[in-house]
Design a protein around this motif. Sequence first.
Motif, PDB file in Angstrom:
ATOM      1  N   PRO A  46       0.792  -1.224   0.000  1.00  0.00           N
ATOM      2  CA  PRO A  46       0.000   0.000   0.000  1.00  0.00           C
ATOM      3  C   PRO A  46       0.829   1.282   0.000  1.00  0.00           C
ATOM      4  O   PRO A  46       0.330   2.342  -0.359  1.00  0.00           O
ATOM      5  N   ASP A  47       2.108   1.177   0.420  1.00  0.00           N
ATOM      6  CA  ASP A  47       2.924   2.387   0.506  1.00  0.00           C
ATOM      7  C   ASP A  47       4.402   2.032   0.410  1.00  0.00           C
ATOM      8  O   ASP A  47       4.779   0.863   0.326  1.00  0.00           O
ATOM      9  N   ARG A 100       1.890  -1.871  -6.399  1.00  0.00           N
ATOM     10  CA  ARG A 100       1.510  -0.773  -5.513  1.00  0.00           C
ATOM     11  C   ARG A 100       0.007  -0.614  -5.541  1.00  0.00           C
ATOM     12  O   ARG A 100      -0.606  -0.543  -6.600  1.00  0.00           O
ATOM     13  N   ASP A 102      -3.863  -1.171  -2.925  1.00  0.00           N
ATOM     14  CA  ASP A 102      -4.481  -1.598  -1.678  1.00  0.00           C
ATOM     15  C   ASP A 102      -5.634  -2.542  -1.962  1.00  0.00           C
ATOM     16  O   ASP A 102      -6.089  -2.665  -3.098  1.00  0.00           O
ATOM     17  N   ARG A 123      -5.075  -3.849  10.190  1.00  0.00           N
ATOM     18  CA  ARG A 123      -5.413  -3.053   9.020  1.00  0.00           C
ATOM     19  C   ARG A 123      -6.855  -3.277   8.624  1.00  0.00           C
ATOM     20  O   ARG A 123      -7.375  -4.368   8.731  1.00  0.00           O
ATOM     21  N   HIS A 124      -7.482  -2.251   8.126  1.00  0.00           N
ATOM     22  CA  HIS A 124      -8.813  -2.349   7.521  1.00  0.00           C
ATOM     23  C   HIS A 124      -9.852  -2.992   8.431  1.00  0.00           C
ATOM     24  O   HIS A 124     -10.666  -3.788   7.967  1.00  0.00           O
TER      25      HIS A 124
END
Length: 186
Positions: free
Chosen positions: A60-61, A86, A88, A118-119
């Motif tokens: 994601p980053d 790259r 998400d 996450r999420h």
Amino acid sequence: MTDESNKLAVPEIKPVELQAVVAPGESRRKVAVVGEILFSGSALARALLDQGVSVRALCPDESAEQAVLQAAKLSSDSTAAIEIVRGDLDSPQVVATVMKGAYGVAFLSPITLDGRLRHSTTHLNDVHCVINAAQNAAVRKLVYHSALGASLKSASATLRDAAEAEMLVQACRCEDFCVRTGPLMG
């Protein structure tokens, strides 16, 4: 009666080493790694690379990307094959790209003492997205990282979601595995 005769015989427990078996002439298998990448994902990427499996990681980053690239540098396999995508889990198109041509996928969603890393609010949507992409890409194996205590009757929403996600994974058309661990710290 001696002290020796009172002791219980404890069988020796040997560690199991997982090997990625690739038939002669078969290309290096590719495993997609999605979900939490900084800690669990980069460690899994390195373990897969050490076994001769190529990795495609959804990062994601830049910090996640650097963690995976560092894992590749530390791999004992000098021909380690790693790809970074790259994006998400919010994007079905990006998830589909990660799955394309993959033999398997590992969906890491570790839980800490504070809940899902996450999420947390969209976890079940993420599970649906990963399953759909895996099925559409004919991914053979799907591993879902769940949590100890996952139960539909749990007082914790995180553990209820983990149990529901396990059910979704088990109903998919991929050969599935659910791995439960305790809270992760570090």
